[in-house]
Design an enzyme around this catalytic site. Structure first.
Site, PDB file in Angstrom:
ATOM      1  N   SER A 106       0.832  -1.199   0.000  1.00  0.00           N
ATOM      2  CA  SER A 106       0.000   0.000   0.000  1.00  0.00           C
ATOM      3  C   SER A 106       0.864   1.245   0.000  1.00  0.00           C
ATOM      4  O   SER A 106       1.905   1.292   0.644  1.00  0.00           O
ATOM      5  CB  SER A 106      -0.920   0.031   1.225  1.00  0.00           C
ATOM      6  N   LYS A 135      -4.183  -6.941   3.770  1.00  0.00           N
ATOM      7  CA  LYS A 135      -4.249  -5.871   2.757  1.00  0.00           C
ATOM      8  C   LYS A 135      -5.683  -5.652   2.302  1.00  0.00           C
ATOM      9  O   LYS A 135      -6.117  -4.520   2.066  1.00  0.00           O
ATOM     10  CB  LYS A 135      -3.355  -6.231   1.561  1.00  0.00           C
ATOM     11  N   HIS A 167      -7.321  -3.701   4.987  1.00  0.00           N
ATOM     12  CA  HIS A 167      -6.772  -2.339   4.864  1.00  0.00           C
ATOM     13  C   HIS A 167      -7.555  -1.557   3.813  1.00  0.00           C
ATOM     14  O   HIS A 167      -7.961  -0.406   4.028  1.00  0.00           O
ATOM     15  CB  HIS A 167      -5.294  -2.415   4.475  1.00  0.00           C
ATOM     16  N   ASN A 168      -7.787  -2.185   2.660  1.00  0.00           N
ATOM     17  CA  ASN A 168      -8.515  -1.502   1.592  1.00  0.00           C
ATOM     18  C   ASN A 168      -9.972  -1.273   1.964  1.00  0.00           C
ATOM     19  O   ASN A 168     -10.565  -0.264   1.568  1.00  0.00           O
ATOM     20  CB  ASN A 168      -8.416  -2.303   0.297  1.00  0.00           C
ATOM     21  N   GLU A 225      -9.958   1.650   4.040  1.00  0.00           N
ATOM     22  CA  GLU A 225      -9.704   2.773   3.123  1.00  0.00           C
ATOM     23  C   GLU A 225     -11.007   3.218   2.447  1.00  0.00           C
ATOM     24  O   GLU A 225     -11.285   4.418   2.334  1.00  0.00           O
ATOM     25  CB  GLU A 225      -8.680   2.338   2.080  1.00  0.00           C
TER      26      GLU A 225
END
Length: 474
Positions: free
Chosen positions: A129, A183, A186-187, A190
């Site tokens: 990222s 990840k 995480h997205n 986001e």
């Protein structure tokens, strides 16, 4: 020139920049791209004079690397990754390693790890990222695989990752698909963050009538605060400054209000449903992007579906402060949901995730880097079994102190007909989580009525189930 042992396949923006990042840290690199012209352009425009070896077939690429080879694959997720692996597999030897640095589905990563480890090849799924700038100057890296595989790349990844006050923004995440799972979440966070910021912008612009200069100033001020200091707030302040040279209007006003997505947010929602962990803020953010894509329908509906409008008539600065408080409270809920989802996945899949360390490596390089990640790191370090971030003492008190402002912002939004789906979902999450009694007792009664699904009783031990013949006395 020293023969490289590290190579990159795929020279799109992220692949190019990661290759240059690795080379700049003292590691020679070999590169390959399916389209030869792309490789030639990269060598001429960006890699000239650098310790980079260009290759034009997969066979040439593998031969250019000294064993044990470490090959970073930066191609589109899904079938393209499998295609590259199938090309590499017969050319590699025991001890060589493939690293998938794209946004692959964690289940695919798990499968690939098992298949390649079985034939003596290493495989890692590594979330990356930071976008274009992060890839070049230092991203946040989330590598998953065997501890032995991580040991082989640790000297490289710790140097190319973003560096913060407590170390490089990389850590061994866990086995199999753990890196790509983290990840993915995480997205998802986001997505939530971006939607919450968009809703704050909508309120400031359409409820208060702030112009682009005022918006930039407000966001720049928010970025100076401990709670909202973050990459996304920082770039939003810059976005509002940009003037479109064609129309002389703020560029953000010229951009079509239809947001794209690549799938990681949707995967996060699907996983949350499978694991039974509520993430309503992230779901609302994904849904908001979906409904934004119905641009033509929305334009037509505006002519037929009337609703409230107008401006907020109270004190402007006071309402700006309340929107800031609502944004922070909602962000806390979004992160709480993401951390809870990772905690459940860790148990379910045997990832053994260290949530404190994950918060730490998100402090730099990545898209959701933010000042308050230090507090999240501290909360999970103090109590690794913390069931929900909202129960950590500092976060708990903050949300209790600011919930009145949060509720007022939602009330004003409803009165003015301004949709705030992620703000609303966050407050609903908070209110549902803090209630000791929800109306699902009726839901369970209905299920038992039409389907004999049984129910538990408040006056009996958990795990005892009952059924009622609801119509017997009618």
């Amino acid at each position: 020139m020293t023969q490289p042992s590290f190579g990159v396949i795929g020279l799109a923006v992220m692949g190019e920049n990661l290759a240059l990042n690795v080379e700049s840290r003292g590691f020679p690199v070999a590169v390959y791209n399916r389209t030869a012209e792309k490789t030639k352009t990269f060598m001429a425009e960006r890699a000239q004079g650098k310790n980079v070896t260009d290759t034009y077939t997969v066979e040439e690429f593998v031969k250019a690397l000294a064993p044990p080879r470490k090959i970073l694959v930066m191609v589109k997720a899904g079938k393209p990754v499998d295609a590259v692996i199938s090309q590499l597999k017969p050319l590699l030897q025991e001890g060589d390693m493939i690293i998938d640095g794209g946004n692959s589905l964690y289940e695919d990563t798990q499968r690939r790890t098992e298949e390649l480890e079985a034939v003596g090849l290493g495989f890692m799924g590594m979330g990356v990222s930071g976008g274009e700038e992060g890839a070049l100057l230092g991203p946040s890296l989330m590598p998953g695989g065997t501890p032995e595989a991580y040991d082989k790349v640790e000297s490289i990844v710790t140097k190319i990752a973003a560096q913060v006050d407590d170390g490089p923004c990389v850590t061994y995440i866990g086995p199999g698909g753990a890196g790509h799972y983290v990840k993915m979440v995480h997205n998802g966070i986001e997505y939530g963050d971006m939607q919450l910021i968009a809703e704050a912008y909508d309120l400031l612009k359409n409820a208060l009538g702030l112009n682009h200069e005022q918006l930039s100033e407000v966001f720049a001020q928010w970025n100076q605060t401990e709670e909202l200091n973050s990459f996304l707030i920082e770039i939003s302040a810059e976005i509002f400054k940009k003037i479109d040279p064609e129309t002389d209007r703020p560029l953000v006003d010229v951009i079509l209000d239809s947001a794209g997505q690549k799938g990681t947010g949707r995967w996060t929602v699907v996983s949350s449903l499978e694991l039974g962990i509520p993430i309503p803020t992230i779901y609302a953010a994904v849904n908001a992007r979906v409904i934004s894509s119905f641009k033509e329908e929305r334009v037509a509906a505006k002519e037929q579906l009337a609703g409230p409008s107008g401006k907020y008539e109270g004190d402007v600065q006071s309402f700006i402060d309340k929107v800031r408080d609502a944004l922070y409270c909602s962000k806390m809920c979004s992160y709480a949901q993401g951390m809870a989802l990772m905690g459940k996945a860790s148990e379910e899949f045997g990832f053994n995730l260290n949530l404190s360390e994950i918060a730490r490596i998100w402090k730099g390089g990545c898209i959701i880097r933010a000042g308050f990640l230090d507090k999240i790191k501290a909360a999970f370090k103090e109590n690794p079994k913390l069931p929900n971030l909202l129960l950590a003492p500092e976060f708990k008190q903050t949300i209790l102190d600011r919930q009145e402002a949060w509720r007022e912002v939602l009330a004003v939004s409803n009165q003015l007909g301004i949709p705030v789906p992620a703000f609303s979902a966050s407050l609903d999450y908070f209110d549902s989580y803090r209630r000791d009694r929800l109306p699902q007792n009726l839901t369970q009664a209905q299920r038992d009525f039409f389907g004999a699904h049984t129910y538990e009783r408040v006056d009996k031990p958990r795990g005892e189930f009952f059924h009622t013949e609801w119509m017997e006395n009618s």
